[in-house]
Design an enzyme around this catalytic site. Sequence first.
Site, PDB file in Angstrom:
ATOM      1  CB  THR A 362      75.627  43.830  13.163  1.00  0.00           C
ATOM      2  OG1 THR A 362      75.209  43.065  14.170  1.00  0.00           O
ATOM      3  CG2 THR A 362      76.355  43.040  12.212  1.00  0.00           C
ATOM      4  CB  SER A 678      65.850  46.716  39.269  1.00  0.00           C
ATOM      5  OG  SER A 678      65.270  46.496  38.540  1.00  0.00           O
ATOM      6  CE  LYS A 721      66.574  48.892  35.799  1.00  0.00           C
ATOM      7  NZ  LYS A 721      66.706  48.739  37.577  1.00  0.00           N
TER       8      LYS A 721
END
Length: 785
Positions: A362, A678, A721
């Site tokens: 933003t 996953s 990850k």
Amino acid sequence: MENQNSRIPRTLPVLHMSGVVMFPFLLMPLVVSDEESKLVIDHALTNDKTLAFFLDKDKEKPSDSGLHEIGTAVTILRMLRNQDGTISLLLQGSSRIRLQKITQREPFMMVDVESIPELTSEDTEIHALRNIALELLDKIATESSLLNREMISGLSNIKQAGRVADIIAGNIELQLEDRQKILELIDLNKRFMYLNNCLAELIKQMRVENHIRNNIQLEMSEDQRKYYLREQMDAIRRELGETDEVSREIQKWRELIEEKQLPEYVREVALEELERLSTMQPAASEYAVLRNYLDWLVNIPWNTMSKDRLDLNKIERILRNDHYGLEKPKERILEYIAVKKLKGHLRGPILCFVGPPGTGKTSIGKSVARALNRKFIRMSLGGIHDEAEIRGHRRTYIGAMPGKIISEIKRQGTANPVFMLDEIDKLGRDFRGDPASALLEVLDPEQNNSFVDNYVNLPFDLSEVMFITTANSLDTIPPPLRDRMEIIEFTSYLENDKIEIAKSYLIPKEQDENGLSEHNIKFHKSALQELIRYYVREAGVRNLQRRFGSIFRKIAKEVAAGETKSYLIKAEDIKTYLGPRKFSLELANRKPEIGVATGLAWTSYGGEILFCEAIRMPGKGMIVLTGLLGEVMKESAKIAISYLKANHSAYGINTKDFGAYDVHIHFPSGAVPKDGPSAGVTLATALASLFRQRKVRHDIAMTGEITLHGEVLPIGGVKEKLLSAKRAGITQVILPKENEETLADFPADILQGMQISFVSKISEVLDKLLITENKPAPKRKKSSR
């Protein structure tokens, strides 16, 4: 008729008008403004709503009443007090009355009257005179368009001849003296004779006027014709006693429309609506609605544009000073400005910033607007489920107004702002419509050059607007809407990134907001590392900023108490300000265990370490899944079980164990929802460790989807990850083979110190992670026997 006349009181208040004659049974609207008439109306309303209506005449002698002898008793059907002090009336005549004597002159006139009954006997001559009057009326309708033929046909159905004569006299433009004369004629024969003569004279006059009009060539321009009509309308208003305030307002609107230089199609609609407004009474309910609509039409910035700043070096410097990192968004903005500078005109791009909270999505929108020298508009879409919030309401509804797109553009006063649609992935939908579908037109460069708001109902060009949307996840954005946007991913910040952001942005900002900008306060690097590692766990820096705010508030308290020393905050001081550590490294107390595998998960808030725990107990082969798992994750567990059953001989698993034990699979942090394919590799590893009774290496994390044939499929969120693994102190990661190419775009800081293995089969994963019985933990580096 006689019964109605008998109900008229003997003494009545007088409403005398100088230019109006009232006939029995006719309706007439009237506006009065003088104080005497207002007193007459108040008196009538408090009694029986009846008053005497006499035409004024010139006083011939001082003793004369100044009123004609014959008048009409009228009843007030409706009364409305206007805001300007006048009174609007709807009157209906009751019967003819004769003035007998004046009983009161002050504060208003009261008279004794005598009701004159209407003659009901009708002979052949009266019928003939009535038919002649209707024929003459039909000729007048032929010569002029002022009369409605339906009224003429309606008159033929009225049985009372006297009422027919009164209706004709009340609706035809006769001289005032002729109308009063017809009112005074009680005898029907004389009344019709006089009326027919007046109608014949009127026909002659109309024919002469039409002849002259047809022989004179009137070449009047459109502007002259409008001026002439406006002058006529002003004259009519003056005759009705209306104030000039309405005329002045209409003229003000007309000047404003010409001054704004609106597009031609908007100008035409505005002038049409203004003409409608000029014919309305200010007290009408539609008046305020139309006035509000004109206000929107005139004040929307149809052609007002802010001039873009196209200095690439200056823009790059502004973006670099405002934000650390975020190279891809900055590069895309500079590309857009470069093309616009070369081409001169370019449709606004639709950029979608996707990433975890607190990563600057933003705030960079504000920097883009400042860099381009454009106005900035932010609209939060979170929780919006009404289509009217985007497209507006139609004018037929009470309280209707435009949607937020047009409303915000009008508020900023420019047609080319930077428009940020925040949290577009959190749009809702219900019976009031689908806002995401309404945005399809707004966010399509091929269509938004003619965006139509339901309230304005005119096309507005949004192609010059630079739309920027933000989202934490793309999964909940409808595919047609997602297809219209250019996706730019915002990744989680590394520890080094957070340290630089804290030094350059967060610390100065919080120091200033807490009134400490004049004081010497410094943070040692070890203190920043302590904060980032053990007091916040996030992809962005929002919580980190809050921690700095907490520290500065405690310092502000000391300064306010009179402390004037300098502050150098080290790692050991953080506990003093913020208390004990909130988090610890995930692997601090971990060791290789049977049935426990370390996985990697992606959430909308960044990457997370996910431990999969599996135990077995005597039973009948049931599988229990806990940890608030989604359907896809449950299916991954079933796939892992089926794969191990089908390949039991390859892994040395006794098939009887599958039926002799119940298996419980659990993912800690049970209050956090978990889903996705996953975790398939992690599930298969934990179950293989359980059934083979071999420990799993805890210092290697893995991710990947598996199939029933043991293949490892690619997954998403690789960058997040890897960052979560690095944050937890894990340096070895197993990824699907097909994700190898995605690492080419990753910054070197993410991959530094990481050992990544790529696999295509689950058997490769098990070979790497399952510790054999005669092989000690790999950290001891002893050779196997």
